[in-house]
Design a protein around this motif. Sequence first.
Motif, PDB file in Angstrom:
ATOM      1  N   ARG A  58       0.811  -1.221   0.000  1.00 48.25           N
ATOM      2  CA  ARG A  58       0.000   0.000   0.000  1.00 48.25           C
ATOM      3  C   ARG A  58       0.841   1.267   0.000  1.00 48.25           C
ATOM      4  O   ARG A  58       1.807   1.418   0.755  1.00 48.25           O
ATOM      5  CB  ARG A  58      -0.977   0.025   1.181  1.00 48.25           C
ATOM      6  N   GLY A  59       0.511   2.153  -0.933  1.00 49.32           N
ATOM      7  CA  GLY A  59       1.193   3.436  -1.042  1.00 49.32           C
ATOM      8  C   GLY A  59       2.455   3.424  -1.868  1.00 49.32           C
ATOM      9  O   GLY A  59       2.999   4.488  -2.177  1.00 49.32           O
ATOM     10  N   LEU A  60       2.941   2.241  -2.244  1.00 47.00           N
ATOM     11  CA  LEU A  60       4.201   2.139  -2.978  1.00 47.00           C
ATOM     12  C   LEU A  60       3.938   1.919  -4.469  1.00 47.00           C
ATOM     13  O   LEU A  60       3.094   1.110  -4.847  1.00 47.00           O
ATOM     14  CB  LEU A  60       5.055   0.997  -2.435  1.00 47.00           C
ATOM     15  N   SER A  61       4.665   2.663  -5.295  1.00 42.96           N
ATOM     16  CA  SER A  61       4.605   2.511  -6.755  1.00 42.96           C
ATOM     17  C   SER A  61       3.171   2.626  -7.256  1.00 42.96           C
ATOM     18  O   SER A  61       2.535   3.650  -7.078  1.00 42.96           O
ATOM     19  CB  SER A  61       5.293   1.213  -7.176  1.00 42.96           C
ATOM     20  N   GLU A  62       2.610   1.552  -7.835  1.00 43.35           N
ATOM     21  CA  GLU A  62       1.274   1.644  -8.428  1.00 43.35           C
ATOM     22  C   GLU A  62       0.146   1.405  -7.432  1.00 43.35           C
ATOM     23  O   GLU A  62      -1.032   1.516  -7.798  1.00 43.35           O
ATOM     24  CB  GLU A  62       1.153   0.676  -9.604  1.00 43.35           C
ATOM     25  N   SER A  63       0.461   1.041  -6.208  1.00 42.04           N
ATOM     26  CA  SER A  63      -0.577   0.912  -5.184  1.00 42.04           C
ATOM     27  C   SER A  63      -0.785   2.267  -4.498  1.00 42.04           C
ATOM     28  O   SER A  63       0.162   3.022  -4.310  1.00 42.04           O
ATOM     29  CB  SER A  63      -0.191  -0.137  -4.139  1.00 42.04           C
ATOM     30  N   THR A  64      -2.020   2.544  -4.128  1.00 45.77           N
ATOM     31  CA  THR A  64      -2.346   3.826  -3.523  1.00 45.77           C
ATOM     32  C   THR A  64      -2.909   3.614  -2.117  1.00 45.77           C
ATOM     33  O   THR A  64      -3.210   2.493  -1.715  1.00 45.77           O
ATOM     34  CB  THR A  64      -3.397   4.571  -4.371  1.00 45.77           C
ATOM     35  N   ARG A  65      -3.034   4.705  -1.369  1.00 43.97           N
ATOM     36  CA  ARG A  65      -3.727   4.654  -0.082  1.00 43.97           C
ATOM     37  C   ARG A  65      -4.506   5.941   0.109  1.00 43.97           C
ATOM     38  O   ARG A  65      -4.138   6.991  -0.434  1.00 43.97           O
ATOM     39  CB  ARG A  65      -2.746   4.405   1.071  1.00 43.97           C
TER      40      ARG A  65
END
Length: 277
Positions: A58-65
Amino acid sequence: MSVESRYLDVPGAKLHYEVRGRGPVLLIIPGGPADGSMFGPLAEELAAEYSVVTYDPRGLSESTRDNPDEDVTVAEQADDARRLLYEFGPEPAYVYGNSGGAITGLELVTLFPGRVKALLAHEPPLTELLPDREEQRVFGEALLAVYREAGAVAAFQRFISDTGIVPSADGQDESGQVPPELEALLARMVPNLDLFFGHMFRAIVGYVPDLDALRGTSTRVVVARAATTDGEIAARTAEALADSLDQPLGILPGDHGGGGVSPAEFAAALHVLLTWK
């Protein structure tokens, strides 16, 4: 090998993940600021035996938060992994966690033991298990001070030099050249460094595994270190965990990165450790 790119909504975040191959599910959990793409070559090698799932935490590269100001907890990371595994059915899966991803794997096994058939924890940075834990705490606070004063890249350079996981402080080898694998590593990690130092670091370095739960779990837990990291901090923490669980320590080829440099050799060794009875 074909690659399926997908997204999964989880509480407070959206995870990007990729699937390769067919067979029993093997989830690869990256550590620190790393993302799933760093394990693409390894996943390609493993796809002949497994349905390999790589993802961006979560929150890294293509993942969002949803809330960029919140800290990311280890329990939250473990729950994300659990929800991701349920996308592939109720059967227990294999899990390989590298570095901080190994800590996520340990928490996953602790909280949700029925979801994991076998966990291979590769060099989890469990500094709280070390006799010099106080010194490691001081180092961690100094690192965060560098982050606050000089920024994420400066803190990362200090981190990789002082922990010994790369050749030198400036990333150069003895010939003065930047190793290609290090150059690629830095390029992928730089956009994720603020999240790592600002909202993930304390939870990772402060993590204390539930040793009683790990000893009593139905999951087979295998702890390993890299062949080239003798004496380095992550190798020491892997050794400490194996000792605490009263089990032998596995040795995997390569370095702390866990399969990025020699993926074919690493995949073969990983398969042996995951399936050894």
